[in-house]
Design an enzyme around this catalytic site. Structure first.
Site, PDB file in Angstrom:
ATOM      1  N   HIS A   9       1.006   8.420   3.121  1.00 53.27           N
ATOM      2  CA  HIS A   9       1.630   7.770   4.270  1.00 53.27           C
ATOM      3  C   HIS A   9       3.132   8.034   4.366  1.00 53.27           C
ATOM      4  O   HIS A   9       3.770   7.609   5.325  1.00 53.27           O
ATOM      5  CB  HIS A   9       1.382   6.261   4.212  1.00 53.27           C
ATOM      6  CG  HIS A   9      -0.068   5.893   4.246  1.00 53.27           C
ATOM      7  ND1 HIS A   9      -0.875   6.175   5.321  1.00 53.27           N
ATOM      8  CD2 HIS A   9      -0.866   5.292   3.319  1.00 53.27           C
ATOM      9  CE1 HIS A   9      -2.108   5.745   5.074  1.00 53.27           C
ATOM     10  NE2 HIS A   9      -2.127   5.220   3.871  1.00 53.27           N
ATOM     11  N   ASP A  63       0.860  -1.194   0.000  1.00 53.60           N
ATOM     12  CA  ASP A  63       0.000   0.000   0.000  1.00 53.60           C
ATOM     13  C   ASP A  63       0.888   1.233   0.000  1.00 53.60           C
ATOM     14  O   ASP A  63       1.270   1.740   1.053  1.00 53.60           O
ATOM     15  CB  ASP A  63      -0.920  -0.015   1.224  1.00 53.60           C
ATOM     16  CG  ASP A  63      -1.913   1.152   1.205  1.00 53.60           C
ATOM     17  OD1 ASP A  63      -1.719   2.087   0.405  1.00 53.60           O
ATOM     18  OD2 ASP A  63      -2.871   1.120   1.996  1.00 53.60           O
TER      19      ASP A  63
END
Length: 272
Positions: A176, A171
């Site tokens: 992030h 991911d």
């Protein structure tokens, strides 16, 4: 096409392979220590069941790519996992995915993406603003916190590098790791993957009930607020027949609610 018409949509089938290197990297990314030998040493390896979720992420991503909702505003609302049999240290996962249900929350829709595999059944609940109002059922309410005092309170420190490490499992959304991407998503800085936080709390949960984290049989949780790398998590648990109920907060703000975990066996981690 209204959101309700996506219910029952087949999202296809996919087979993915993995090896012990990925399983070990995953364990380290969610907080295992180098001394947890049966989580990080290939000679004794037991694979954490939540590792499977990294291999099934293609399914909710596929639904977004098909245009069911605006991927810029949709958020991961909750996650469920039912473990059917332990994952081998090396293997292949053949998975089938579908849109199991779509709930009408009025101003938003909740898409439930179900991934079915020999080893597990996983369900992503995706909250999509602006897609409600199609006349469907509202769906179940969030589970309530037990009214009794918690059986235990646990503190868990996340690592400043945890989101950067977890991204290597697949991911790689920029929010992030990249401060500018995080700001574009409305966050002050890069934040942790919800699935990383959920998996991380299963390690101290297992320790608290005298179980092995790889013996996880069921897991569920709702994502209430973001967690940032380096945050200290305050975990409160309640024992119930067959499992443990939990919630997680950061500085008094709930970040994971409606949590529930079930473990198959009472056996701690091997550290020597």
């Amino acid at each position: 096409m209204n959101a309700g018409e996506w219910a029952g949509r087949d999202l296809g089938e996919r087979t993915v392979a993995y090896d012990e290197r990925e399983a070990i990297l995953y364990a380290l990314a969610v907080g295992a220590s180098a001394t947890d030998l049966d989580l990080v040493f290939e000679e004794r390896l037991r694979v954490l069941p939540t590792f499977a979720l990294t291999k099934a992420q293609w399914a909710p991503d596929a639904l977004g790519s098909l245009g069911a909702f605006d991927t810029r505003t949709a958020v991961h609302g909750s996650q469920r996992l039912v473990v059917r049999t332990p994952l081998p240290p090396v293997g292949e996962l053949t998975m089938k995915a579908r849109v199991a249900r779509v709930w009408d929350k009025g101003g938003a829709a909740v898409f439930e993406v179900e991934v079915d595999c020999e080893f597990f059944l996983a369900t992503w609940s995706l909250f999509a603003p602006g897609r409600g109002g199609f006349g469907g059922e509202r769906g179940p309410s969030a589970p309530k916190r037990p009214e009794t005092p918690p059986a235990r309170q646990i503190r868990l420190d996340t690592s400043p590098n945890q989101a950067a490490l977890y991204r290597l499992l697949g991911d790689r959304h920029h929010m992030h790791i990249d401060p500018e991407a995080a700001k574009a998503a409305g966050m002050p800085r890069p934040f942790m993957h919800g699935l990383c936080t959920l998996a991380a709390v299963t390690l101290p949960l297992a320790d608290a009930v005298g179980a092995h984290p790889a013996a996880l049989a069921e897991l569920a949780g709702r994502f209430a607020a973001p967690v940032f790398p380096g945050d200290r998590l305050d975990l409160r648990t309640w024992d119930e027949e067959g499992g443990v109920v939990f919630e997680v907060a950061v500085n008094g703000t709930p970040v994971l609610t409606g949590g529930r975990a079930v473990f198959r066996e009472a056996q701690p981690r091997v550290t020597r």
